[in-house]
Design an enzyme around this catalytic site. Structure first.
Site, PDB file in Angstrom:
ATOM      1  N   HIS A 133      48.124 107.540  34.228  1.00 28.34           N
ATOM      2  CA  HIS A 133      48.661 109.188  35.004  1.00 28.34           C
ATOM      3  C   HIS A 133      49.803 109.613  34.955  1.00 28.34           C
ATOM      4  O   HIS A 133      50.741 109.436  34.798  1.00 28.34           O
ATOM      5  CB  HIS A 133      48.834 109.094  36.323  1.00 28.34           C
ATOM      6  CG  HIS A 133      48.039 110.330  37.729  1.00 28.34           C
ATOM      7  ND1 HIS A 133      49.127 110.799  37.735  1.00 28.34           N
ATOM      8  CD2 HIS A 133      47.247 110.735  38.219  1.00 28.34           C
ATOM      9  CE1 HIS A 133      48.509 111.866  38.309  1.00 28.34           C
ATOM     10  NE2 HIS A 133      47.286 111.992  38.249  1.00 28.34           N
ATOM     11  N   ASP A 135      50.706 100.997  38.477  1.00 30.17           N
ATOM     12  CA  ASP A 135      50.209 102.019  39.665  1.00 30.17           C
ATOM     13  C   ASP A 135      48.634 101.510  39.782  1.00 30.17           C
ATOM     14  O   ASP A 135      48.117 101.199  39.117  1.00 30.17           O
ATOM     15  CB  ASP A 135      49.973 103.032  38.076  1.00 30.17           C
ATOM     16  CG  ASP A 135      49.891 104.617  38.682  1.00 30.17           C
ATOM     17  OD1 ASP A 135      49.380 103.752  40.086  1.00 30.17           O
ATOM     18  OD2 ASP A 135      49.405 105.130  38.037  1.00 30.17           O
ATOM     19  N   GLN A 155      44.311 103.543  41.504  1.00 26.90           N
ATOM     20  CA  GLN A 155      42.950 103.550  41.488  1.00 26.90           C
ATOM     21  C   GLN A 155      42.379 101.421  41.904  1.00 26.90           C
ATOM     22  O   GLN A 155      42.015 101.516  41.941  1.00 26.90           O
ATOM     23  CB  GLN A 155      42.613 103.843  39.981  1.00 26.90           C
ATOM     24  CG  GLN A 155      42.990 104.822  39.388  1.00 26.90           C
ATOM     25  CD  GLN A 155      41.696 106.050  40.707  1.00 26.90           C
ATOM     26  OE1 GLN A 155      41.034 105.670  41.430  1.00 26.90           O
ATOM     27  NE2 GLN A 155      42.369 106.954  40.682  1.00 26.90           N
ATOM     28  N   LYS A 188      43.503 108.084  48.361  1.00 28.13           N
ATOM     29  CA  LYS A 188      42.378 106.719  47.777  1.00 28.13           C
ATOM     30  C   LYS A 188      41.849 105.820  48.429  1.00 28.13           C
ATOM     31  O   LYS A 188      40.826 105.354  47.768  1.00 28.13           O
ATOM     32  CB  LYS A 188      42.912 106.596  46.536  1.00 28.13           C
ATOM     33  CG  LYS A 188      43.540 108.255  45.276  1.00 28.13           C
ATOM     34  CD  LYS A 188      43.253 108.083  44.027  1.00 28.13           C
ATOM     35  CE  LYS A 188      45.065 108.996  43.463  1.00 28.13           C
ATOM     36  NZ  LYS A 188      43.986 110.362  43.317  1.00 28.13           N
ATOM     37  N   CYS A 231      45.051 115.230  34.834  1.00 28.67           N
ATOM     38  CA  CYS A 231      46.768 114.151  35.047  1.00 28.67           C
ATOM     39  C   CYS A 231      47.039 113.274  34.148  1.00 28.67           C
ATOM     40  O   CYS A 231      47.607 112.502  34.839  1.00 28.67           O
ATOM     41  CB  CYS A 231      46.868 114.172  36.187  1.00 28.67           C
ATOM     42  SG  CYS A 231      46.912 115.279  37.716  1.00 28.67           S
TER      43      CYS A 231
HETATM   44  C1  LIG Z   1      46.357 106.092  38.217  1.00 29.43           C
HETATM   45  C2  LIG Z   1      46.778 107.526  39.666  1.00 29.43           C
HETATM   46  N1  LIG Z   1      48.249 107.236  39.251  1.00 29.43           N
HETATM   47  C3  LIG Z   1      48.702 107.578  40.257  1.00 29.43           C
HETATM   48  C4  LIG Z   1      48.603 109.117  40.827  1.00 29.43           C
HETATM   49  C5  LIG Z   1      48.403 110.107  41.364  1.00 29.43           C
HETATM   50  O1  LIG Z   1      48.728 109.645  43.206  1.00 29.43           O
HETATM   51  P1  LIG Z   1      49.189 110.541  44.187  1.00 29.43           P
HETATM   52  O2  LIG Z   1      48.629 111.942  44.068  1.00 29.43           O
HETATM   53  O3  LIG Z   1      48.401 109.668  45.501  1.00 29.43           O
HETATM   54  O4  LIG Z   1      50.803 110.717  44.731  1.00 29.43           O
HETATM   55  C6  LIG Z   1      46.979 109.132  40.676  1.00 29.43           C
HETATM   56  C7  LIG Z   1      45.824 109.950  41.239  1.00 29.43           C
HETATM   57  O5  LIG Z   1      45.299 111.240  40.685  1.00 29.43           O
HETATM   58  C8  LIG Z   1      46.302 107.882  39.858  1.00 29.43           C
HETATM   59  O6  LIG Z   1      44.627 107.848  39.459  1.00 29.43           O
END
Ligand SMILES: Cc1ncc(COP(=O)(O)O)c(C=O)c1O
Length: 424
Positions: free
Chosen positions: A141, A218, A221, A244, A382
């Protein structure tokens, strides 16, 4: 090339899981959209909130609210207790060593930035020097890409990319070849928000540590679907985000191993993060408070604590089996359609169905599906490097959560087929 895929731990069987009982706890899921029952399949972007979270937020605001850590009065003490109890809940959820290994952030993105910026501020032996390497993967992401690009721009770090294989799994041979004496950090996602791929994070961590590099996972998910155990993974940092996980927006958490947090310079300056301040000098508080400048997201943390308590009451194996069944049902319903391409088919992937439709833009498909009450996402999610890897400019995504049902899966398949007829 070989692919190694870490399948979410297999369902433990255990207690029966009833998605209808779960669904009934989400007030929003009984509303209609465009005159049709809402079919919410965008939980990978943000999940809906159960009554338990709504009630916890209301109770905090109605019953006991004040700023934390600084007061001597009853409301301040009660709120501080609730706030720190939420930190303990996150620590338990991740199997962190202690609550002090959990830093509050305002989301996943801020947690990744906190670590990358901290490395950028490090001095002496720990400083990032031109030519130091950061390994990330093609399926990240943007929030696990851009913070490292900042280190590239500002400190001359070099980004090295683990390729993604055709089925959406990581090329582990290529990863092994990328590791070297200049590798400082390996930052990869636990579960892809586009492909659903669950990465072998324990193995990735072991290999990185053997090369002398740190590891950030990260888990934005993965924390939702993969029951992470940070001590078993062995990573230095693990990131989750509240919205999430059926909690509020504006809250996330960074797990850090004690030594990793202690070695990291502060991210922002302000109140709450200091031991002492004088005209000439500042001494910082110990982690996690060193990283929590200013009034923290108090209500949001309490809400996330309630969300994790709620989620933990469900048998994780039962939830995983249910979500896997929904994905399999959708795949079965749509199998053989020559106008549909599923992006990401790695074994053991999570319940994310990302697809392109021949002859129709993903945005158009999503808009037509919305007319049937079906909420899916469309775009690059993203993850532009990943879109480029698959040679597409956009795709649509249905992401399933524990409150979705087989009726939702059928409504999705029906609406997709009708949407395609619209453009054919
Ligand atoms: C895999 C992953 N990493 C990071 C993020 C970013 O998270 P946040 O928008 O809560 O900062 C997301 C959000 O879609 C994501 O799916």
């Amino acid at each position: 090339m070989t692919a190694l895929t870490n399948i979410c731990p297999p369902p433990r069987g255990g207690r029966a899981f009833d998605p209808y009982a779960v669904r009934a706890q989400f007030p929003i899921l009984s509303r209609t959209v465009n005159g049709k029952p809402l079919v919410y399949l965008d939980s990978a972007a943000s999940a809906q909130k159960p009554r338990a979270v709504i009630d916890a937020l209301t109770a905090a605001m109605e019953g006991s609210y004040a700023n934390v850590h600084r007061g001597l009065h009853t409301l301040a003490n009660e709120t501080t207790e609730a706030f720190e109890a939420a930190r303990e809940t996150v620590a338990r959820y991740l199997n962190a060593e202690t609550p002090e290994n959990i830093v509050w952030t305002k989301g996943g993105t801020e947690a990744m930035n906190l670590v990358a910026a901290g490395l950028g501020h490090a001095s002496g032996d720990r400083a990032i020097r031109p030519g130091d390497e950061i390994i990330i993967s093609q399926m990240e992401h943007h929030s696990n890409i851009v913070p490292w690009h900042l280190l590239r721009e500002r400190h001359g770090a070099v980004l090295r990319w683990i390729p993604v294989l055709d089925d959406g799994s990581l090329d582990m041979d290529a990863y092994a070849a990328l590791l070297g004496p200049r590798t400082r950090m390996v930052a990869v996602t636990h579960m892809s928000n586009v492909l659903g791929t669950v990465n072998p994070v324990t193995e990735i961590t072991r290999m990185a540590h053997a090369a002398g590099a740190q590891v950030l996972i990260d888990g934005c998910q993965g924390a939702v679907h993969c029951s992470p155990d940070v001590q078993a993974i062995g990573c230095d940092f693990y990131v989750l985000t509240g919205h999430k996980l059926f909690g509020p927006t504006g809250i996330g958490a960074l797990y850090g191993r004690t030594e990793a947090l202690e070695a990291l310079p502060p991210y922002q300056g302000g109140g709450e993060m200091i031991a002492s301040v004088s005209e000439d000098e500042v001494r910082y508080a110990a982690p996690p408070h060193r990283f929590e400048a200013g009034t923290p997201p108090i209500l949001e943390a309490i809400g996330l604590g309630a969300a994790l308590t709620w989620l933990s009451a469900h048998d994780a194996g039962g939830v995983r089996a249910h979500e896997a069944a929904l994905l399999a049902h959708v795949q079965g319903r749509l199998e053989g359609l020559n106008w549909l391409t599923e992006i990401g088919t790695a074994p053991g992937k999570g319940a994310i169905f990302t697809f392109t439709v021949e002859g129709a833009h993903a945005h158009d498909i999503a808009q037509v599906m919305d007319r049937y009450g079906v909420a899916v996402r469309a775009g690059t999610h993203c993850a532009e490097p990943l879109s480029r890897r698959f040679g597409i400019t956009s795709s649509a995504r249905a992401s399933f959560a524990l409150y979705n049902t087989l009726e939702d899966a059928d409504a999705f398949a029906d609406a997709l087929i009708k949407a395609r007829e619209f453009f054919a």
